[in-house]
Design a protein around this motif. Structure first.
Motif, PDB file in Angstrom:
ATOM      1  N   UNK A   1       0.861  -1.182   0.000  1.00 24.66           N
ATOM      2  CA  UNK A   1       0.000   0.000   0.000  1.00 24.66           C
ATOM      3  C   UNK A   1       0.898   1.232   0.000  1.00 24.66           C
ATOM      4  N   UNK A   2       0.323   2.385  -0.318  1.00 30.37           N
ATOM      5  CA  UNK A   2       1.142   3.597  -0.270  1.00 30.37           C
ATOM      6  C   UNK A   2       1.238   4.098   1.166  1.00 30.37           C
ATOM      7  N   UNK A   3       2.064   5.116   1.348  1.00 29.50           N
ATOM      8  CA  UNK A   3       2.376   5.575   2.707  1.00 29.50           C
ATOM      9  C   UNK A   3       1.175   6.133   3.463  1.00 29.50           C
ATOM     10  N   UNK A   4       0.111   6.485   2.770  1.00 30.83           N
ATOM     11  CA  UNK A   4      -1.068   7.030   3.426  1.00 30.83           C
ATOM     12  C   UNK A   4      -1.908   5.993   4.157  1.00 30.83           C
ATOM     13  N   UNK A   5      -1.684   4.716   3.863  1.00 28.41           N
ATOM     14  CA  UNK A   5      -2.469   3.669   4.501  1.00 28.41           C
ATOM     15  C   UNK A   5      -1.886   3.348   5.872  1.00 28.41           C
ATOM     16  N   UNK A   6      -2.595   3.697   6.907  1.00 32.12           N
ATOM     17  CA  UNK A   6      -2.158   3.430   8.273  1.00 32.12           C
ATOM     18  C   UNK A   6      -2.896   2.189   8.788  1.00 32.12           C
ATOM     19  N   UNK A   7      -2.561   1.026   8.205  1.00 34.61           N
ATOM     20  CA  UNK A   7      -3.280  -0.216   8.526  1.00 34.61           C
ATOM     21  C   UNK A   7      -2.318  -1.327   8.958  1.00 34.61           C
ATOM     22  N   UNK A   8      -1.187  -0.949   9.554  1.00 36.75           N
ATOM     23  CA  UNK A   8      -0.191  -1.947   9.958  1.00 36.75           C
ATOM     24  C   UNK A   8      -0.804  -2.997  10.883  1.00 36.75           C
ATOM     25  N   UNK A   9      -1.494  -2.549  11.919  1.00 38.66           N
ATOM     26  CA  UNK A   9      -2.065  -3.490  12.891  1.00 38.66           C
ATOM     27  C   UNK A   9      -3.130  -4.381  12.253  1.00 38.66           C
ATOM     28  N   UNK A  10      -3.961  -3.807  11.410  1.00 41.22           N
ATOM     29  CA  UNK A  10      -5.036  -4.571  10.778  1.00 41.22           C
ATOM     30  C   UNK A  10      -4.470  -5.658   9.853  1.00 41.22           C
ATOM     31  N   UNK A  11      -3.405  -5.337   9.134  1.00 40.77           N
ATOM     32  CA  UNK A  11      -2.777  -6.326   8.263  1.00 40.77           C
ATOM     33  C   UNK A  11      -2.081  -7.398   9.103  1.00 40.77           C
ATOM     34  N   UNK A  12      -1.453  -6.991  10.206  1.00 39.05           N
ATOM     35  CA  UNK A  12      -0.827  -7.969  11.110  1.00 39.05           C
ATOM     36  C   UNK A  12      -1.867  -8.905  11.715  1.00 39.05           C
ATOM     37  N   UNK A  13      -3.075  -8.394  11.966  1.00 45.59           N
ATOM     38  CA  UNK A  13      -4.167  -9.241  12.471  1.00 45.59           C
ATOM     39  C   UNK A  13      -4.490 -10.361  11.482  1.00 45.59           C
ATOM     40  N   UNK A  14      -4.235 -10.117  10.196  1.00 46.86           N
ATOM     41  CA  UNK A  14      -4.456 -11.118   9.153  1.00 46.86           C
ATOM     42  C   UNK A  14      -3.252 -12.059   9.019  1.00 46.86           C
ATOM     43  N   UNK A  15      -2.215 -11.825   9.856  1.00 33.48           N
ATOM     44  CA  UNK A  15      -0.960 -12.595   9.824  1.00 33.48           C
ATOM     45  C   UNK A  15      -0.197 -12.360   8.520  1.00 33.48           C
ATOM     46  N   UNK A  16      -0.295 -11.126   8.025  1.00 37.18           N
ATOM     47  CA  UNK A  16       0.397 -10.729   6.808  1.00 37.18           C
ATOM     48  C   UNK A  16       1.278  -9.528   7.110  1.00 37.18           C
ATOM     49  N   UNK A  17       2.140  -9.182   6.167  1.00 35.81           N
ATOM     50  CA  UNK A  17       3.011  -8.016   6.303  1.00 35.81           C
ATOM     51  C   UNK A  17       2.518  -6.903   5.386  1.00 35.81           C
ATOM     52  N   UNK A  18       2.662  -5.668   5.866  1.00 38.66           N
ATOM     53  CA  UNK A  18       2.326  -4.512   5.050  1.00 38.66           C
ATOM     54  C   UNK A  18       3.625  -3.928   4.504  1.00 38.66           C
ATOM     55  N   UNK A  19       3.748  -3.894   3.198  1.00 39.66           N
ATOM     56  CA  UNK A  19       4.906  -3.323   2.529  1.00 39.66           C
ATOM     57  C   UNK A  19       4.547  -1.953   1.995  1.00 39.66           C
ATOM     58  N   UNK A  20       5.305  -0.963   2.424  1.00 38.63           N
ATOM     59  CA  UNK A  20       5.114   0.395   1.918  1.00 38.63           C
ATOM     60  C   UNK A  20       6.422   0.763   1.215  1.00 38.63           C
ATOM     61  N   UNK A  21       6.404   0.813  -0.121  1.00 37.83           N
ATOM     62  CA  UNK A  21       7.650   1.087  -0.834  1.00 37.83           C
ATOM     63  C   UNK A  21       8.108   2.521  -0.645  1.00 37.83           C
ATOM     64  N   UNK A  22       9.412   2.745  -0.718  1.00 37.50           N
ATOM     65  CA  UNK A  22       9.924   4.124  -0.607  1.00 37.50           C
ATOM     66  C   UNK A  22       9.531   4.918  -1.849  1.00 37.50           C
TER      67      UNK A  22
END
Length: 182
Positions: A160-181
């Protein structure tokens, strides 16, 4: 016959007058049948999971993407559609997007690394946050089910882009959130 009429319209974009002549019904009946069947098909097929198997996504990843993000299976983003300013003050406040500085409706979209559509949400008011749309759209639940049934593995990534503040929600799915530079 009604389903076939709908498929003819979708495939060939035949005019309702032409379809009416072919099926020996009025143009208005043809249009009504088409609308009814489109709604039925949405209700019936809208819940069908179109997420391809994990190995298929990885196999078809572009090489540059695979090198940098080998286990990132989906890219998500919100998209906003400008709408006419509602007359109701409540509706105005609900649909006002600070990001776009106008009244909008917002949807969440997920694509695979090649750009094939994996998920589209219903439209939400423009004031909804990315976190709320991620949960309310059903994408979070869908990702949890995909992990639970082995379609994707724990630790796989969502981009997702940097505006998505969903780190915890994605971790709840047991997945990683990648935000590219950027």
């Amino acid at each position: 016959d009604r389903f076939f009429l709908t498929l003819c319209k979708l495939r060939n974009n035949l005019d309702f007058t032409d379809l009416g002549y072919r099926f020996q019904i009025s143009t208005q009946d043809c249009s009504s049948l088409f609308c009814d069947w489109i709604n039925f098909m949405y209700l019936r097929f809208g819940a069908v999971c179109t997420w391809p198997p994990r190995d298929m996504i990885i196999k078809n990843m572009p090489e540059n993407y695979k090198k940098d993000f080998p286990n990132t299976l989906a890219i998500i983003d919100g998209t906003e559609i400008k709408i006419q300013k509602p007359s109701s003050l409540h509706a105005q406040s609900q649909s006002y997007s600070n990001y776009k500085s106008t009244n909008t409706l917002k949807a969440l979209v997920a694509v695979d690394p090649r750009g094939s559509l994996l998920f589209t949400s219903c439209l939400f008011s423009g004031a909804i946050s990315d976190k709320d749309i991620f949960e309310q759209s059903g994408l979070k639940k869908m990702l949890q089910n995909l992990v639970q049934h082995g379609h994707i593995k724990e630790g796989d990534g969502i981009m997702a882009d940097k505006g998505f503040n969903i780190h915890k929600e994605v971790e709840d799915c047991k997945l990683n959130l990648n935000i590219p530079p950027f």
